[in-house]
Design a protein around this motif. Structure first.
Motif, short mmCIF file in Angstrom:
data_model
loop_
_atom_site.label_atom_id
_atom_site.label_comp_id
_atom_site.label_asym_id
_atom_site.label_seq_id
_atom_site.Cartn_x
_atom_site.Cartn_y
_atom_site.Cartn_z
N ASN A 1 1.05 -1.03 -0.18
CA ASN A 1 0.06 -0.05 0.02
C ASN A 1 0.97 1.34 0.02
O ASN A 1 1.52 1.32 0.88
CB ASN A 1 -0.83 0.01 1.26
N PHE A 2 0.92 2.13 -1.07
CA PHE A 2 1.79 3.23 -1.04
C PHE A 2 0.82 4.38 -0.73
O PHE A 2 0.11 4.85 -1.67
CB PHE A 2 2.15 3.35 -2.57
N GLY A 3 0.77 4.66 0.58
CA GLY A 3 -0.05 5.81 0.82
C GLY A 3 0.68 7.09 0.83
O GLY A 3 2.04 7.09 0.85
N LYS A 4 -0.01 8.43 0.75
CA LYS A 4 0.76 9.67 0.66
C LYS A 4 1.74 9.40 -0.39
O LYS A 4 2.95 10.04 0.00
CB LYS A 4 1.32 10.20 2.06
N VAL A 5 1.60 9.02 -1.63
CA VAL A 5 2.38 8.85 -2.67
C VAL A 5 3.25 9.90 -3.20
O VAL A 5 4.31 9.99 -3.51
CB VAL A 5 1.56 7.96 -3.76
N GLY A 6 2.63 11.07 -2.85
CA GLY A 6 3.17 12.28 -3.29
C GLY A 6 4.45 12.66 -2.65
O GLY A 6 5.16 13.70 -2.99
N THR A 7 4.49 12.01 -1.22
CA THR A 7 5.86 12.37 -0.66
C THR A 7 6.71 11.13 -0.58
O THR A 7 7.76 11.00 0.03
CB THR A 7 5.52 12.36 0.80
#
Length: 144
Positions: free
Chosen positions: A97-103
């Motif tokens: 799970n790639f959460g907060k992908v923008g960071t």
């Protein structure tokens, strides 16, 4: 999927792309990396998946969810599981799970959070193991 020609005037196996189908036929496992949109998967992903059926039977699949939020696409994975089963794919026990992908990545695409290395390693090891087991079954065990 970026290079997969998707006809939108038909659905299911009627719009099968021969190159994509041949790739799926040859592979032992599939990795789906998909963003979560409003708690679900993109319609075009479902459209692309529906292009094949027999090519998926008894093959391993691992799913990576991507989102801007903290849940990291957990809901998209949850929503894809019954679809995978219906297509004949066998889901592995690990997801990423790639959460907060923008960071998570720098401007060059380099991973900034090393904690994902172990997760991806477990994911890939499980996918490889399941792919080998299912290939053995497809090649050596007659369906009943």
């Amino acid at each position: 999927m970026r290079k997969l020609p998707l006809r939108l005037d038909d659905a299911g196996e009627q719009m099968k792309d021969p190159a994509f189908s041949a790739t799926i036929e040859r592979c032992d496992g599939v990795i789906i990396v998909t963003p979560e949109y409003n708690h679900g998967y993109p319609g075009l992903l479902k459209h692309a998946l529906d292009m094949n059926l027999k090519e998926y039977i008894h093959k391993a699949v691992g799913i990576c969810g991507v989102s801007a939020g903290q849940m990291g696409g957990a809901r998209v994975i949850e929503n894809l599981l019954p679809v995978m089963r219906e297509l004949g794919l066998v889901t592995i026990f690990e997801d990423v799970n790639f959460g907060k992908v923008g960071t998570l990545f720098d401007e060059r695409g380099n991973l900034l959070d090393d904690s994902y290395v172990g997760r991806v390693d477990r994911f890939l090891n499980e996918l490889i193991w399941m792919s080998r087991v299912l290939r053995h079954g497809r090649e050596n065990i007659t369906p009943v």
